[in-house]
Each structure stands twice: as C-alpha cells, then as structure tokens.
Scaffold this active site. Structure first.
Site, mmCIF file in Angstrom:
data_model
loop_
_atom_site.group_PDB
_atom_site.id
_atom_site.type_symbol
_atom_site.label_atom_id
_atom_site.label_comp_id
_atom_site.label_asym_id
_atom_site.label_seq_id
_atom_site.Cartn_x
_atom_site.Cartn_y
_atom_site.Cartn_z
ATOM 1 N N ASP A 1 7.469 -6.293 8.790
ATOM 2 C CA ASP A 1 6.214 -5.652 8.916
ATOM 3 C C ASP A 1 6.201 -4.881 7.925
ATOM 4 O O ASP A 1 5.601 -3.898 6.910
ATOM 5 C CB ASP A 1 6.192 -5.166 10.590
ATOM 6 C CG ASP A 1 4.243 -4.848 10.129
ATOM 7 O OD1 ASP A 1 3.698 -5.167 9.538
ATOM 8 O OD2 ASP A 1 4.094 -3.240 10.638
ATOM 9 N N HIS B 1 0.557 -1.530 -0.056
ATOM 10 C CA HIS B 1 0.114 -0.305 0.136
ATOM 11 C C HIS B 1 0.938 1.766 0.020
ATOM 12 O O HIS B 1 0.075 2.203 -0.120
ATOM 13 C CB HIS B 1 -1.089 0.254 1.082
ATOM 14 C CG HIS B 1 -0.674 0.393 2.629
ATOM 15 N ND1 HIS B 1 0.040 -0.299 3.206
ATOM 16 C CD2 HIS B 1 -0.773 1.033 3.356
ATOM 17 C CE1 HIS B 1 0.546 0.546 3.705
ATOM 18 N NE2 HIS B 1 0.404 1.617 4.136
ATOM 19 N N GLU C 1 5.994 5.364 13.535
ATOM 20 C CA GLU C 1 4.656 5.600 14.351
ATOM 21 C C GLU C 1 4.132 6.040 15.740
ATOM 22 O O GLU C 1 5.195 5.733 16.430
ATOM 23 C CB GLU C 1 3.738 4.434 13.592
ATOM 24 C CG GLU C 1 3.864 4.000 12.479
ATOM 25 C CD GLU C 1 3.828 2.366 12.477
ATOM 26 O OE1 GLU C 1 2.557 2.659 11.416
ATOM 27 O OE2 GLU C 1 4.159 2.159 11.874
ATOM 28 N N HIS D 1 7.830 -2.101 2.842
ATOM 29 C CA HIS D 1 7.699 -0.507 2.327
ATOM 30 C C HIS D 1 8.981 0.039 2.226
ATOM 31 O O HIS D 1 9.062 1.409 1.487
ATOM 32 C CB HIS D 1 6.963 0.048 3.319
ATOM 33 C CG HIS D 1 5.472 -1.192 3.638
ATOM 34 N ND1 HIS D 1 4.802 -1.567 2.317
ATOM 35 C CD2 HIS D 1 4.788 -0.768 4.596
ATOM 36 C CE1 HIS D 1 3.774 -1.656 3.372
ATOM 37 N NE2 HIS D 1 4.119 -1.782 4.774
ATOM 38 N N LYS E 1 0.297 5.561 -2.373
ATOM 39 C CA LYS E 1 0.889 7.266 -1.623
ATOM 40 C C LYS E 1 1.192 7.771 -2.756
ATOM 41 O O LYS E 1 2.227 7.852 -3.674
ATOM 42 C CB LYS E 1 1.998 6.627 -0.780
ATOM 43 C CG LYS E 1 0.857 5.591 0.381
ATOM 44 C CD LYS E 1 2.301 6.421 1.756
ATOM 45 C CE LYS E 1 1.587 4.735 3.371
ATOM 46 N NZ LYS E 1 0.422 5.788 3.977
ATOM 47 N N LYS F 1 7.762 1.757 16.245
ATOM 48 C CA LYS F 1 5.667 1.825 16.417
ATOM 49 C C LYS F 1 6.106 2.579 18.326
ATOM 50 O O LYS F 1 7.623 2.644 18.907
ATOM 51 C CB LYS F 1 4.907 0.564 17.091
ATOM 52 C CG LYS F 1 4.626 -0.056 15.489
ATOM 53 C CD LYS F 1 3.705 -1.206 15.656
ATOM 54 C CE LYS F 1 3.732 -1.295 14.056
ATOM 55 N NZ LYS F 1 2.861 -0.439 13.502
HETATM 56 C C1 BG6 Z 1 0.757 -2.351 7.498
HETATM 57 C C2 BG6 Z 1 2.082 -2.097 8.585
HETATM 58 O O1 BG6 Z 1 1.919 -2.839 6.205
HETATM 59 O O2 BG6 Z 1 1.667 -0.460 7.737
HETATM 60 C C3 BG6 Z 1 1.618 -1.874 10.279
HETATM 61 O O3 BG6 Z 1 1.359 -3.448 8.870
HETATM 62 C C4 BG6 Z 1 1.744 -0.301 10.224
HETATM 63 O O4 BG6 Z 1 1.960 -2.279 10.888
HETATM 64 C C5 BG6 Z 1 0.863 0.442 8.629
HETATM 65 O O5 BG6 Z 1 1.234 0.385 10.824
HETATM 66 C C6 BG6 Z 1 1.042 1.610 7.927
HETATM 67 O O6 BG6 Z 1 1.212 2.015 6.942
HETATM 68 P P1 BG6 Z 1 0.897 3.816 7.060
HETATM 69 O O7 BG6 Z 1 -0.086 3.808 5.597
HETATM 70 O O8 BG6 Z 1 0.214 3.932 8.565
HETATM 71 O O9 BG6 Z 1 2.218 4.328 7.410
#
Ligand code: BG6
Length: 516
Positions: free
Chosen positions: A258, A201, A239, A263, A205, A367
C-alpha cells in the site's frame, strides 16, 4: 510539472504563469465514487479558480447509477460545496457544472462505450473539446485492463491527426512483480507507453516536488549529498488513521504494497537520484528508475534481518480530550479475526551505487501510530574531532536535515551552537523554514498538478512501466518470505505507539535510533 521558473526574476511577467491546458474532455469512470467527490472534482474546481482549464473543456462522468444529467450535476454540486478545499464561488462552480455530462452504464455492456463515444463527439461539437480525451480510471484495480480494452475496441484510444488520448490509472498497479508485468503487457496491447499515466498522489504533493527544487536549485547541498558526508537516511510515513472502512482492500494489500512499493520508493528515488540533465519527463524518470534498480536485492536471510512487520492491536490514539480508544486491526470491518496482514513495515535497504554505497536507508510506515508525519531525515556524519574539552565527540549531535513533507510542510536543519557564558559548551539548535510562512497555505487536494500535467502531456510525475516493475522487484522477495512464514506475534503493537519493538531493534543494531 511545469519547468521551473525563478519567481524572483519572473514574477509579474507572463512567463511565470502556467497557461490553460489545451481543449480536452476528461472522462471519469467511477464518477459516482469516493475519489471523484473527495479529490477529482475539488481539484478540477481549483484548476478553474487558477485559470488552468480551457474554455473548451468537458467532464464526462460514467457510472452504474441510472442518473439523469441533471441529477448528476446536482449531486456533483452538493459534493463540491462540501469537499472543496477553498470557498466556492457561484460563477466558477456554474462554469464547471455547465461542462458536466453523464453516461450511465457498466463495463459489461458494449453499448456503454458506444454511448460514451457519442457523448464525446457531442462535447467536441458543443464545447470544442477537439477530440482530445483524458480517461481517468477511478475503478477497482482488477478492472483496469478490461476498461482499457473496451476503450480500445470502441476506437476511443486511437490518436489521429494530432488528437491525443491518455489514460490515468490509479494504484495499486499489480500486487507483485508478475502481476505488474502482466498488467503492463496487457494494457500496452491497446495503449502506447506515452498514453499511460500511472498516478501516485504523493508525487502531486508540493513538498514532494520540492525535494528536487531543494536539491538541484541550490548549490550548497549537492556536494555533501553522498556517502562521504551522509551517515544514514530515515524515511517515515506515519499515519494515525486505521483502515477507515477499506478493510477488504487492505487485507489484500498490507503496508508494504500500500505504501512502500509506490509512495515511499518515490520519496527514496527523489532523495537519492542523480541530478537529471534536464527536466524532460523521461530524463527525470530515467534517474528515478536508476535508484530503484540499484537497491540491493533482498535474500531470504536479508528479509529476516533487515525487515520488520507489525499489526496494531487495540489502543489509545490522540483524539478528543483524553485520547480515543480504537479497536484492533483484526476487529475492523471486513478484516479477518485471524488476519496476518501487516499494518506496519520497516526496512533497511542499500542503494548500491557510487554515491550511496554502504549508506543505510531506513524506511518505516504504519497505521495507528502516535502522530501523522511524513518526513525524510538526512543524518550527516559526526564532526571528526573533539575540540571542545567538556563535550566528548560522541555526545555532539550530528547534523540533521529534515524535509517535512506533511503536515507542517517545511525544512529544518539541526546543528550545534555555543551556549552563552564564559565556558565553551555546545547546545543543539534548529533552523526551520515553514512553507506556509513564505508561500502561504496551499489548500489543494494534491491532484491539481497531476491532472493538469496529464492534460498538457507532461508525464514527469507519473510512474513509468520500468519504475513500477523495479519497485516490485525489490518488495516481491520480502512478500514471499512473509507469506511463507506466518507472523507468530500479531498483533504486536498497540494502536497509538510507534510500532513493534523489533522496529527499534532494526535500527539499534547499527547503533542508531529512529527520530521520535
Ligand atoms: C493511499 C493509501 O495511497 O495513501 C492509504 O492507500 C493511505 O492507505 C494514503 O492512507 C495516505 O495518503 P496521504 O496523502 O494521506 O499521506
């Protein structure tokens, strides 16, 4: 990702507008789950609002709950009104609800896939979806392979007479190199690589896609985007949230799996890749995978020297008026009180190619950090000479270009300017571009582009099998060492702080520091 068009020259002409996707049905496995209501349905709604879904469209939800089609529609409508990112319009929601179908059943029962086949044939006849199907696997990762095989056995993945069948697979894709390879092999027994869309995902963005536009749509940055001018690169994904009820999943994953392997490596790849010769999906993906393949492998000694892991203890995070007290990771639901899972990871790595040799890339994610911020900071080398009498060269701030991915999407450049007055003195200033100021806020979920791209058959923003494996190849040796040597000091950072002190030391040893 539709091919780039210059808005200034094409605005107002048909060429600047994306066309609706071709006729198709989207099948969602896990239709009564969280992802469907929070992301997928709001994203489909936004696509309707943007005129990007064809009239010949259907959504077939599959779930274990024995719901009638009416119940399912009612539930989707309620959720959509709650989670939509824009104000909901009755006509548009009605358009979408009319195209919703529901099949109750579970994986174990072959009848489920038989019923799904019937529902799709019916949708083809009633709605004209033309036998083109997109399957979205919003299901637990250990079931990806089984779903793909069941679909195959039911004849639902066969592409004949120009019809397409595509499968979107959620993360995590494997949990180490061997499992990712096996998963790739197993699903390719049923699907061709061109039918597989491994979703990330982050690539949905806008600001992540903008990295390529920024680098390759401008002439002034590329010539200095290399080891001659760049001192180092910092990629941060911070985060403030904890594990948010996902303790069971997170215990098995940890920050490296994760966030880093997928990402953050994609952010790294987009930052460090060579310009592709075209925007064709495989051409762009070839360049991204080359970056990952050029990352210097970590030896066990490197792991000890160049990586840091952390786990949060209780602490205060920004929240209501005076901050909010939050529990330690080990006290979260479904987390072991003696857990060794890392909620923070930092690493220094090198991309061994001609452009980047010896330029350190520092990555950190965690986190319960003090603020939510995803950014890529490119720090340039200092000016080489001391021309300014009262400012020793080591006190000049090096130029810094920051790509702010979220929140506050934008780009800023730091440079030196003269402080007004008779004396020649330098002060650091910042030039800042904010997305929202120029293009307005984009209240999207991040899934719109990815769903649309899958429907039009553009896989640029999806992971290819070699890319996933290249990512795992880098992190698996780190995971192995971390597994063999249990951390002795967990929890080693308080919630609401920037991670363990070893993370500071990781970068300070090179005479640098993290951006605050
Ligand atoms: C997800 C992770 O892929 O991405 C989560 O599993 C994380 O742990 C999230 O919080 C973060 O996504 P974004 O779009 O909020 O930065």
């Amino acid at each position: 990702m539709t091919s780039p068009v210059a808005s200034e020259t094409l605005e107002g002409t048909d060429e600047s507008k994306a066309r609706p996707a071709p006729p198709c049905a989207m099948v969602i496995f896990g239709a009564t789950g969280d992802l469907t209501k929070r992301k997928l349905m709001p994203a489909l709604y936004n696509l309707v609002a943007d005129g990007l879904l064809p009239d010949e469209f259907a959504v077939v939800g599959i779930g274990r709950s024995p719901l009638s089609e009416e119940d399912f529609r009612r539930r989707m409508e309620e959720d959509l009104r709650h989670f939509a990112t824009v104000e909901v319009d009755d006509a548009r929601i009605g358009w979408l609800l009319q195209r919703l179908r529901y099949v109750a059943g579970d994986l174990e029962d072959p009848e489920t896939f038989h019923r799904l086949g019937e529902a799709l044939t019916k949708a083809d006849a009633e709605l004209g979806t033309a036998g083109n199907y997109l399957y979205y696997l919003a299901v637990p990762p250990n079931l990806f392979c089984d779903y793909v095989h069941r679909l195959g056995e039911a004849g639902l993945t066969r592409e004949e007479e120009g019809r397409w069948r595509r499968v979107i697979i959620e993360k995590p894709f494997g949990h180490d190199l061997d499992s990712a390879r096996k998963l790739n092999r197993d699903i390719r027994e049923v699907l061709g690589e061109k039918q597989i869309y491994r979703i990330d995902h982050y690539l949905g963005k806008e600001t992540v896609q903008n990295i390529m536009a920024f680098r390759f749509g401008n002439g002034i940055f590329e010539p200095i985007w290399n080891r001659r001018y760049v001192d180092h690169v910092q990629i941060t994904v911070a985060e403030t949230v904890g594990v948010e009820g996902r303790g069971a999943y997170y215990e098995e994953a940890g920050a490296l799996r994760d966030m880093v392997q997928n990402h953050m490596f994609q952010l790294l790849a987009l930052t460090a890749m060579e310009p592709p010769v075209s925007f064709a999906a495989d051409t762009v993906r070839d360049e991204r995978v080359k970056v990952l393949s050029a990352i210097r492998p970590f030896t066990p000694e490197d792991v000890l020297r160049l990586t840091v892991r952390g786990q949060y203890g209780e602490g205060m995070i920004e929240g209501k008026r005076d901050g909010e007290h939050v529990p330690a990771y080990r006290a979260e639901k479904s987390v072991s009180p003696t857990s060794n899972t890392e909620t923070f990871a930092a690493l220094e790595l090198f991309v061994d190619n001609w452009r980047w040799a010896d330029v350190p890339f520092y990555l950190r994610t965690g986190k319960r950090l003090p603020k939510r911020a995803t950014e890529i900071a490119i720090q340039f080398k200092r000016a080489p000479l001391m021309l300014f009498r009262d400012t020793p060269v080591e006190r000049l701030s090096p130029n810094l270009l920051v790509l702010h991915i979220q929140p506050d999407e934008g780009i800023s450049l730091r440079f030196e300017g003269k402080v007004p007055g008779p004396q020649v003195r330098l002060g650091t200033v910042r030039m800042h571009f904010e997305y929202a100021d120029y293009f307005g806020a984009q209240p999207h979920t991040g899934y719109e582009t990815l769903l649309y791209d899958c429907m039009i058959g553009d896989s640029t923003l999806f992971h290819r099998s070699d890319m996933v494996e290249a990512g795992w190849l880098v992190v698996t040796p780190i995971l192995d060492v971390w597994q063999a040597l249990a951390p002795r000091n967990f929890p080693n950072y308080a919630a609401g702080t920037w991670g363990p002190k070893e993370a500071e030391e990781l970068i300070q040893k090179d005479g640098r520091k993290w951006r605050g």
